[in-house]
Scaffold this motif. Structure first.
Motif, PDB file in Angstrom:
ATOM      1  N   LEU A 113       4.754   4.289  -3.832  1.00  0.00           N
ATOM      2  CA  LEU A 113       4.369   5.469  -4.607  1.00  0.00           C
ATOM      3  C   LEU A 113       4.310   5.117  -6.088  1.00  0.00           C
ATOM      4  CD1 LEU A 113       6.742   7.997  -2.832  1.00  0.00           C
ATOM      5  CD2 LEU A 113       4.262   7.821  -2.515  1.00  0.00           C
ATOM      6  N   PRO A 121       0.814  -1.225   0.000  1.00  0.00           N
ATOM      7  CA  PRO A 121       0.000   0.000   0.000  1.00  0.00           C
ATOM      8  C   PRO A 121       0.847   1.274   0.000  1.00  0.00           C
ATOM      9  CG  PRO A 121      -0.930  -1.578   1.525  1.00  0.00           C
ATOM     10  CD  PRO A 121       0.367  -2.173   1.030  1.00  0.00           C
ATOM     11  N   ARG A 122       2.033   1.210   0.612  1.00  0.00           N
ATOM     12  CA  ARG A 122       2.817   2.454   0.710  1.00  0.00           C
ATOM     13  C   ARG A 122       3.651   2.744  -0.534  1.00  0.00           C
ATOM     14  NH1 ARG A 122       7.584   1.050   5.092  1.00  0.00           N
ATOM     15  NH2 ARG A 122       8.011  -1.060   4.357  1.00  0.00           N
ATOM     16  N   VAL A 156      -1.935   2.012  -5.041  1.00  0.00           N
ATOM     17  CA  VAL A 156      -3.243   1.444  -4.677  1.00  0.00           C
ATOM     18  C   VAL A 156      -4.393   2.414  -4.895  1.00  0.00           C
ATOM     19  CG1 VAL A 156      -2.557  -0.361  -3.056  1.00  0.00           C
ATOM     20  CG2 VAL A 156      -2.741   1.996  -2.247  1.00  0.00           C
ATOM     21  N   GLN A 157      -4.112   3.718  -4.803  1.00  0.00           N
ATOM     22  CA  GLN A 157      -5.167   4.703  -5.049  1.00  0.00           C
ATOM     23  C   GLN A 157      -5.607   4.663  -6.512  1.00  0.00           C
ATOM     24  OE1 GLN A 157      -2.731   8.173  -3.488  1.00  0.00           O
ATOM     25  NE2 GLN A 157      -4.785   8.898  -2.972  1.00  0.00           N
ATOM     26  N   LEU A 158      -4.716   4.207  -7.371  1.00  0.00           N
ATOM     27  CA  LEU A 158      -4.935   4.357  -8.807  1.00  0.00           C
ATOM     28  C   LEU A 158      -5.349   3.059  -9.472  1.00  0.00           C
ATOM     29  CD1 LEU A 158      -1.870   6.661  -9.388  1.00  0.00           C
ATOM     30  CD2 LEU A 158      -4.243   7.333  -9.046  1.00  0.00           C
ATOM     31  N   CYS A 171       5.032  11.317  -7.430  1.00  0.00           N
ATOM     32  CA  CYS A 171       5.699  11.104  -6.144  1.00  0.00           C
ATOM     33  C   CYS A 171       4.717  11.297  -4.994  1.00  0.00           C
ATOM     34  CB  CYS A 171       6.887  12.047  -5.964  1.00  0.00           C
ATOM     35  SG  CYS A 171       6.427  13.726  -5.483  1.00  0.00           S
ATOM     36  N   THR A 172       3.511  11.762  -5.289  1.00  0.00           N
ATOM     37  CA  THR A 172       2.543  12.017  -4.228  1.00  0.00           C
ATOM     38  C   THR A 172       1.220  11.329  -4.553  1.00  0.00           C
ATOM     39  OG1 THR A 172       3.711  14.087  -3.868  1.00  0.00           O
ATOM     40  CG2 THR A 172       1.643  13.855  -2.709  1.00  0.00           C
ATOM     41  N   ALA A 173       1.337  10.092  -5.006  1.00  0.00           N
ATOM     42  CA  ALA A 173       0.153   9.253  -5.219  1.00  0.00           C
ATOM     43  C   ALA A 173       0.582   7.816  -4.964  1.00  0.00           C
ATOM     44  CB  ALA A 173      -0.358   9.408  -6.643  1.00  0.00           C
ATOM     45  N   LEU A 174      -0.276   7.075  -4.283  1.00  0.00           N
ATOM     46  CA  LEU A 174      -0.005   5.664  -4.028  1.00  0.00           C
ATOM     47  C   LEU A 174      -0.538   4.847  -5.202  1.00  0.00           C
ATOM     48  CD1 LEU A 174      -1.388   5.678  -0.369  1.00  0.00           C
ATOM     49  CD2 LEU A 174       1.035   5.755  -1.017  1.00  0.00           C
TER      50      LEU A 174
END
Lengths: 265, 159
Positions: free
Chosen positions: B22, B19-20, B65-67, B60-63
């Motif tokens: 990037l 999850p962490r 897993v978010q995408l 650099c500021t998106a995971l």
């Protein structure tokens, strides 16, 4: 950043359930503040509950004399919305001044408001326009919502679902941005609301957004930049950092307020 | 570990990720797409800009897993056959829009995001748009010129 579990919530209830069962869970909106904070290990939640999958929390609509913006709506969406541009142009413009284009494509109104950064732009619009923050359990007037530095009236387990802005007669936002971060060194939102009341909301200067009562009274008598020319702003409690002294910020409050008034007078 | 499915430069990819992780690390280390750079790692410099569902973002500021489910395009998608440069890349080359080249992938991806939204930007609009992209060599003049030139070519060729 430290390890954590990740849950993409499918509904507000699902998000609340996940947040409640975590020992130190955090809600993830656009992540423009939270992720950098976690990278620096200043925050180490055990669970991140992502709100991006909740469709009910997105979008912009008009309801009576209010513009309702879903909490997960991005700054770019607010900036480019034909509806916001037509109904509250100052709000669309403010959203376009946040950060940079890439940040505006990820950052959300709900995230910004919940974070309550003392230099964020949205708090000035919320207080300036007498907006209402709607959560999963209640409605909170903007005047009561922002409490102090990064502190809001939200409970530990409460989720902002939308923000409602009443239509204003006229409104303008002027900010003096930090040239690197684009955060407001000082930003002033001036509005004349539908009930003729005048609001002057200041961000960046103090621990939290605040109203400048003396300027509001003066503008009520005469809505001109000259009317607030002589008003001294007390900067004793203002923020002070390498970018600006408290005294300089106090000076900027007046300058930004006069520019905002001049724009719409 | 979480399962994610993404489209990267037109190719379907499914992976298990922490999850962490990037997005930028996933692109560079797992996908070996090293055209996307890490400059400041604090979402200020813009060297890591890629397109997610058609919009420029800082990877650099998106995971990752978010995408899950997203369509990601990196600088490598532009001249995919390795022969003909994209008009934006060609414009940077012709106008000397780079010196060391470190910021260039982010500049190019950002600039394309601008032209998607505004095909005929003024010089001021270009400069405002580049607030999130930092270049320490050029002084920006030639970057602005490159983007203006690319806007003209792209309007003419409908690309």
């Amino acid at each position: 950043m430290y390890e954590f579990d990740y849950h993409k919530a499918v509904s507000v209830d699902d998000a609340l359930k996940s947040l409640t069962s975590a020992s130190d869970g955090k809600l993830l909106a656009g992540g423009m503040t939270l992720l950098p904070t976690m990278k620096q290990r200043l925050a180490s939640p055990d669970v991140l509950v992502d709100l991006a999958g909740i469709d009910d929390m997105k979008g912009i609509r008009k309801e009576g004399d209010q513009i309702v913006i879903g909490a997960m709506t991005t700054h770019a969406e607010v900036n480019l919305s034909a509806l916001v541009q037509k109904e509250i142009p100052a709000l669309a413009e403010l959203a376009g001044l946040i950060g940079d284009p890439q940040v505006r494509n990820r950052g959300t109104i709900g995230g910004s408001v919940a974070n309550a950064d003392p230099s964020a732009d949205y708090p000035a619009a919320l207080v300036g326009l007498n907006a209402t923050v709607t959560t999963n359990s209640r409605s909170i007037a903007a005047d009561e919502f922002f409490v102090d530095l990064f502190e809001t009236a939200l409970d530990e387990e409460e989720i902002i679902t939308s923000v409602s802005f009443p239509l204003a007669r006229r409104a303008a936002y002027m900010k003096f941005p930090n040239p690197a971060s684009r955060y407001a060194v000082v930003g002033t939102f001036v509005a004349e609301l539908a009930d003729n009341s005048i609001r002057v909301a200041v961000t960046g200067a103090g621990g939290s957004v605040f109203r400048q009562a003396e300027m509001e009274a003066a503008l009520g008598k005469s809505f001109t930049a000259d009317a607030i020319e002589g008003i001294a702003v007390d900067g004793d409690e203002f923020n002070e950092d390498i970018h600006a002294s408290a005294e300089y910020r106090a000076h900027l409050v007046g300058v930004m307020a006069r520019r905002a008034v001049a724009k719409i007078a | 570990m979480k399962s994610v499915e993404l489209t990267i430069n037109g190719k379907a990819v499914s992976r298990k990720v922490e999850p962490r992780q990037l997005l930028v690390d996933f692109l560079r280390e797992d996908m070996r797409l090293t055209g996307t750079h890490v400059g400041c790692d604090t979402s200020q410099c813009g060297a890591c800009v890629v397109h997610v569902d058609g919009k420029p973002v800082k990877s650099c500021t998106a995971l990752v897993v978010q995408l899950d489910g997203a369509d990601v395009k990196t600088i490598e998608s532009l001249a995919a056959d390795g022969e003909e440069l994209h008009p934006m890349q060609e414009a940077f080359r012709q106008n000397h829009g780079l010196q060391c080249g470190f910021c260039t992938p982010g500049m190019v991806m950002s600039a394309l995001g601008l032209l998607d939204q505004n095909p005929d930007p003024s010089e001021t609009e270009i400069r405002e748009w580049l607030e999130g992209n930092i270049c320490r060599c050029t002084g920006y003049h030639n970057i602005v010129k490159s983007i203006q030139a690319a806007a003209t070519t792209m309007a003419a060729t409908n690309k």
